[in-house]
Scaffold this active site. Structure first.
Site, PDB file in Angstrom:
ATOM      1  CB  SER A 214      74.577  61.391  20.770  1.00 34.61           C
ATOM      2  OG  SER A 214      73.194  61.498  20.925  1.00 34.61           O
ATOM      3  N   GLY A 245      74.151  65.429  25.181  1.00 36.58           N
ATOM      4  CA  GLY A 245      73.813  65.524  23.752  1.00 36.58           C
ATOM      5  C   GLY A 245      73.730  66.976  23.292  1.00 36.58           C
ATOM      6  CG  ASP A 246      71.063  69.488  25.210  1.00 36.05           C
ATOM      7  OD1 ASP A 246      70.501  68.832  24.316  1.00 36.05           O
ATOM      8  OD2 ASP A 246      70.567  69.678  26.336  1.00 36.05           O
TER       9      ASP A 246
HETATM   10  O1  TA6 Z   1      68.886  67.375  27.031  1.00 37.24           O
HETATM   11  C1  TA6 Z   1      68.530  67.744  28.344  1.00 37.24           C
HETATM   12  C2  TA6 Z   1      67.368  68.675  28.294  1.00 37.24           C
HETATM   13  O2  TA6 Z   1      67.717  69.663  27.405  1.00 37.24           O
HETATM   14  C3  TA6 Z   1      66.958  69.250  29.614  1.00 37.24           C
HETATM   15  O3  TA6 Z   1      67.648  70.417  29.873  1.00 37.24           O
HETATM   16  C4  TA6 Z   1      65.445  69.423  29.492  1.00 37.24           C
HETATM   17  O4  TA6 Z   1      65.069  70.715  29.456  1.00 37.24           O
HETATM   18  C5  TA6 Z   1      65.054  68.517  28.356  1.00 37.24           C
HETATM   19  O5  TA6 Z   1      66.232  68.043  27.743  1.00 37.24           O
HETATM   20  C6  TA6 Z   1      64.122  68.987  27.321  1.00 37.24           C
HETATM   21  O6  TA6 Z   1      63.899  67.985  26.339  1.00 37.24           O
HETATM   22  P1  TA6 Z   1      62.572  67.897  25.498  1.00 37.24           P
HETATM   23  O7  TA6 Z   1      62.829  66.763  24.566  1.00 37.24           O
HETATM   24  O8  TA6 Z   1      61.453  67.622  26.468  1.00 37.24           O
HETATM   25  O9  TA6 Z   1      62.380  69.206  24.804  1.00 37.24           O
END
Ligand code: TA6
Length: 306
Positions: A214, A245-246
C-alpha cells in the site's frame, strides 16, 4: 466466516485539533473512541459490507471492556487476559488532514495466555474461509508468533493474509502466507529498497504467494502469481488516512474469498481505502464514495519480470 486476529487490540482515541503546532498546547475540537487495532478495523469494515466475520485476540482491563462495548455487532472470540488493552491516539490536524499516531505497547501476555490462545485459534480455523493476521505483537508474545499462526492456517487449508512489520513480518513471510500487505515503510525495512516495484517483487521472493504494497495516495502495487499490477485512485482524497490500509486488507480478503481476479480485488481495495480516508475514524468508510471511487480506479499491468 472470515477470521481476523489482532493480538494487540487497542482502544483508538482520535483527537481533532484546528492546527497541530509543536511545543504548544491545543484545544481538542472532537474526541472519538472506537475499538481498534488493525484486525478489528478490518472486521468492522467487513461487517459493514455484510460479511460474516469473527475477531480474535487479547483484551483486558477497563480499556478492554470499553473496546468490547463498542463492537456493535462484530462477532468476537476475544480472549481475556490479566493485563490491560492499550490505547492508541491519532491526532488529526483539521487544517491539513495530517495525522500523528501514538501507539502504546500493549499488555504483557503470559506464556499460559499465549498457549491458551493457540488452542482456541486452531478451533476457530476449522470454521474459517480465510484468516487475516494483523498489527503489532504485544509484549510477551514470541517474535515468531505470526510465522507459527501462518503455518497453522496453511496446515488447516485456510488462506492467510499477513499485515505486520519488522521482525514478525520477516519471519511471517518466510512461512509462506497467501497475501502480505506491507506499507511503503514496512516494505523498505523488509527489503532495503525504497523503489516500490523491485521491493514488492523482492518481498514476494521471500516466500509470500502474493505481496500487495500500500503506497498511500499512489494506491496499491501487487506482485502475484498471475502478474504484477499497479492500481491507482482517480484522485487524491484528503481526510484521516488512519485505517486506510486496514480497509485495503478488508477488500483483499473479500476478493480472496470470492475468488475475484486480481484487478477487481485491487480496484475494490483502492476504492475502499480512499472511502476510509473520508470517514472520521479508522474502521469506517463513506459508502457512497466507495461505489463512486471503484469505477474510477485505474489498474495497469506491469510487464512480467523474473
Ligand atoms: O491502522 C490503524 C490502526 O489500526 C489503528 O487503529 C491503531 O489501533 C493501530 O493501527 C495499531 O497498529 P499497531 O501496528 O500498533 O498494531
Amino acid at each position: 466466516m472470515i477470521l481476523t486476529v489482532t493480538l494487540n487490540t487497542a482502544l483508538d482515541l482520535t483527537y481533532r485539533v484546528e492546527r497541530l503546532v509543536p511545543h504548544s498546547s491545543h484545544r481538542v475540537t472532537t474526541v472519538t473512541e472506537r475499538p481498534g487495532g488493525k484486525g478489528l478495523n478490518v472486521a468492522r469494515v467487513l461487517t459493514a459490507l455484510g460479511h460474516d466475520v469473527t475477531v480474535t485476540g487479547f483484551v483486558g482491563g477497563a480499556t478492554g471492556e470499553a473496546l468490547r462495548a463498542g463492537l456493535n455487532g462484530v462477532r468476537d472470540a476475544l480472549f481475556p487476559v490479566l493485563g490491560s488493552t492499550r490505547r492508541t491516539v491519532a491526532v488529526v490536524d483539521s487544517s491539513s488532514g495530517d495525522t500523528t499516531q501514538l501507539n502504546e505497547p500493549g499488555p504483557l501476555i503470559t506464556p499460559s495466555e499465549w498457549s491458551t490462545f493457540l488452542t482456541s485459534y486452531e478451533t476457530l480455523l476449522t470454521s474459517a474461509s480465510a484468516v487475516a493476521l494483523c498489527g503489532s505483537l504485544p509484549p510477551g508474545v514470541p517474535v515468531g508468533a505470526y510465522a507459527h499462526l501462518v503455518r497453522g492456517a496453511r496446515a488447516a487449508g485456510v488462506p492467510v493474509l499477513l499485515d505486520t512489520s519488522g521482525e514478525p513480518l520477516r519471519r511471517g513471510i518466510a512461512a509462506r502466507p497467501d497475501i502480505v500487505k506491507p506499507n511503503a515503510d514496512e516494505l523498505a525495512e523488509l527489503t532495503g529498497s525504497w523503489e516500490p516495484l523491485p521491493a514488492t517483487r523482492a518481498a514476494r521472493r521471500r516466500g509470500a504467494h502474493a505481496v500487495v504494497a500500500s503506497l498511500g495516495p499512489n494506491g496499491l502495487l501487487a506482485a502475484t502469481p498471475d502478474g504484477t499490477w499497479q492500481a491507482t485512485p482517480a484522485a487524491i482524497v484528503s481526510g484521516n488516512p488512519t485505517g486506510a490500509g486496514d480497509s485495503a486488507v478488508a477488500a483483499l480478503l473479500a476478493g480472496l474469498v470470492a475468488g475475484d481476479p486480481w484487478p477487481k480485488r485491487l480496484a475494490s481495495a483502492v476504492a475502499l481505502s480512499a472511502a476510509t480516508v473520508l470517514a472520521p475514524v479508522a474502521g469506517e468508510f463513506d459508502a457512497d464514495a466507495y461505489t463512486e471511487f471503484e469505477a474510477g480506479v485505474s489498474v495497469v499491468q506491469h510487464a512480467d519480470a523474473a
